[in-house]
Write a protein that holds these residues in place. Structure first.
Motif, PDB file in Angstrom:
ATOM      1  N   ASN A   1       0.773  -1.328  -0.287  1.00 11.97           N
ATOM      2  CA  ASN A   1       0.452   0.186  -0.294  1.00 11.97           C
ATOM      3  C   ASN A   1       0.826   1.246   0.022  1.00 11.97           C
ATOM      4  O   ASN A   1       1.655   1.513   0.867  1.00 11.97           O
ATOM      5  CB  ASN A   1      -1.337   0.170   0.677  1.00 11.97           C
ATOM      6  CG  ASN A   1      -2.102  -1.227   1.179  1.00 11.97           C
ATOM      7  OD1 ASN A   1      -2.827  -1.047  -0.266  1.00 11.97           O
ATOM      8  ND2 ASN A   1      -2.328  -1.734   2.382  1.00 11.97           N
TER       9      ASN A   1
ATOM     10  N   LYS B   1      -2.042   7.066   3.882  1.00 10.48           N
ATOM     11  CA  LYS B   1      -1.502   5.788   3.006  1.00 10.48           C
ATOM     12  C   LYS B   1      -2.469   5.481   2.135  1.00 10.48           C
ATOM     13  O   LYS B   1      -4.502   5.424   2.674  1.00 10.48           O
ATOM     14  CB  LYS B   1      -1.786   4.170   4.055  1.00 10.48           C
ATOM     15  CG  LYS B   1      -1.263   2.990   3.622  1.00 10.48           C
ATOM     16  CD  LYS B   1      -1.268   1.891   4.765  1.00 10.48           C
ATOM     17  CE  LYS B   1      -2.127   1.081   4.689  1.00 10.48           C
ATOM     18  NZ  LYS B   1      -1.842  -0.257   6.241  1.00 10.48           N
TER      19      LYS B   1
ATOM     20  N   THR C   1       1.949   4.903   0.394  1.00  8.91           N
ATOM     21  CA  THR C   1       2.401   6.420   1.282  1.00  8.91           C
ATOM     22  C   THR C   1       2.217   7.054   0.288  1.00  8.91           C
ATOM     23  O   THR C   1       3.242   7.174  -0.214  1.00  8.91           O
ATOM     24  CB  THR C   1       3.251   6.459   2.348  1.00  8.91           C
ATOM     25  OG1 THR C   1       3.130   4.902   2.058  1.00  8.91           O
ATOM     26  CG2 THR C   1       3.031   7.321   3.184  1.00  8.91           C
TER      27      THR C   1
END
Ligand code: EPU
Length: 353
Positions: free
Chosen positions: A257, A286, A259
């Motif tokens: 994921n 995020k 950022t």
């Protein structure tokens, strides 16, 4: 020392990609590693450490000597007023180990139930799910230095844990050849983890803040779940949205994921108001990679026999006979379209071999 030749790796990678190890040695004890390192034929050869094969993409036969970690054993090492310290051999199945800790009455790992792979691979990835990361329960580990044969131990700080990251995923940073690995030094390809210890705090506290778990609390009206109840919920949630590697080859989430800065996030929201995002304590944000991929309409699509899972766009699957090349072609096509639409370059999670 028995080095097997031309060993099929299909059963030992959860993507079930067809490939062979030219040479493979099963490591049941620390001594096995030291013997191989001292051997004039095998010692100098390049080595590849294989755990549960749940985080790799094989793009061809493996020419390095594969060290398949089969070091077993699990036990309670110490109990104090504050915690249980439990220890497991690197070759133990992660999920079986989690189940065992609960059976023995040592709760604390239940949020990490049903993650594929071995105990030895868990610190490499700093595995995490449903509000808990391995580093939150990690005590220390033992490993063998694959250059010198020296046995060494690392504590949490020395492992340099980050989001799906550790010292074991980074290359060396100029330490003298033959020296015992030091804190902060990249250990990729250099360490074979043999034993991992976990600290499970007392009194046990449930972690149910993750949205999917909050939903379970509301649905079942069990407001004070036991560790076993959380374990059952996690297994249920994972089975509902993640493919079972025994049925459909996959390596879990294929990308991390990403950022981004609050400005980047605001910019995307201005164009895509439904963007799934989570503000982090350090001020960054995020983003859900699964959502980004889904927004580019990849869910259910395929390249050859490699596909994007229908129920979770972050998971790439082997629909039957996919090659590592097909998986990587699909991954690159996804990266390109997410980059073109959102300006974000997704970073793959699995190790490409
Ligand atoms: N989403 C979509 N479409 C999709 C997939 C997801 O819109 O196709 C949205 C969901 O609706 C949700 C959000 O994306 O709002 C997040 O999805 P999810 O809760 O499934 O979690 P994730 O961020 O995709 C991460 C970990 C998983 C872990 C779960 C639960 C990473 C890369 N993945 O997934 O870890 O199990 O959270 O904690 O951090 C793994 O690393 O292999 C893995 C499975």
């Amino acid at each position: 020392m028995l080095v097997e030749k031309n060993v099929p790796l299909e059963p030992w990678n959860t993507f079930h990609i067809v490939a062979k190890a030219h040479f493979l040695l099963r490591v049941a004890r620390c001594d096995d590693v030291q013997q191989v390192l001292a051997d004039p034929e095998w010692g100098p050869r390049q080595k590849f450490v294989l755990g549960g094969g749940s985080n790799i993409v094989l793009t061809g036969d493996v020419k390095a000597l594969v060290l398949k970690v089969e070091i077993m054993g699990r036990r309670l090492l110490q109990e104090t007023d504050q915690s249980y310290i439990v220890e497991a051999g690197a070759g133990e199945s992660w999920h079986d180990f989690v189940t065992w800790t609960l059976d023995q009455g040592y709760p604390g790992l239940e949020n990490l139930a049903l993650i594929p792979g071995t105990v030895g691979a868990s610190p490499v990835q700093n595995i995490g799910a449903y509000g808990l990361e391995l580093q939150d329960r990690f005590e220390s580990l033992d490993a063998v230095d694959l250059q010198t044969g020296a046995i060494f131990s690392l504590n949490a700080a020395q492992c340099g844990f980050g989001y799906r990251d550790s010292v074991f995923k980074h290359g060396p940073t100029g330490a003298a050849p033959g020296s015992v690995p030091q804190q902060g030094m990249g250990l990729a390809g250099r360490a074979l983890i043999t034993t991992v210890r976990f600290r499970l705090p007392k009194p046990w506290k449930p972690i149910v803040g993750y949205a999917d778990l909050e939903k379970k609390v509301l649905e079942t009206e069990v407001s004070q779940p036991s560790a076993r109840q959380i374990y059952d919920w996690i297994c249920d949630i994972r089975r509902g949205k993640l493919p079972d590697p025994a049925v459909l080859g996959n390596a879990g989430s294929f990308f991390k994921n990403p950022t981004v800065t609050p400005e980047q996030c605001a910019d995307i929201i201005a164009r895509d108001p439904k963007l799934v995002h989570y503000p982090l304590p350090d001020g960054s944000v995020k983003l859900a990679a699964g959502w980004l991929i889904d927004a580019c309409n990849w869910r259910g699509k395929s390249v050859g026999q490699a596909g994007v899972y229908e129920k979770q766009a972050l998971v790439l699957v082997n629909r039957g006979g996919a090659t590592g090349g097909e998986v990587m072609t699909l991954a690159k096509a996804i990266q390109t379209s997410v980059y073109e639409r959102f300006g974000i370059l997704l970073e793959p999670e699995p190790q490409v071999v």
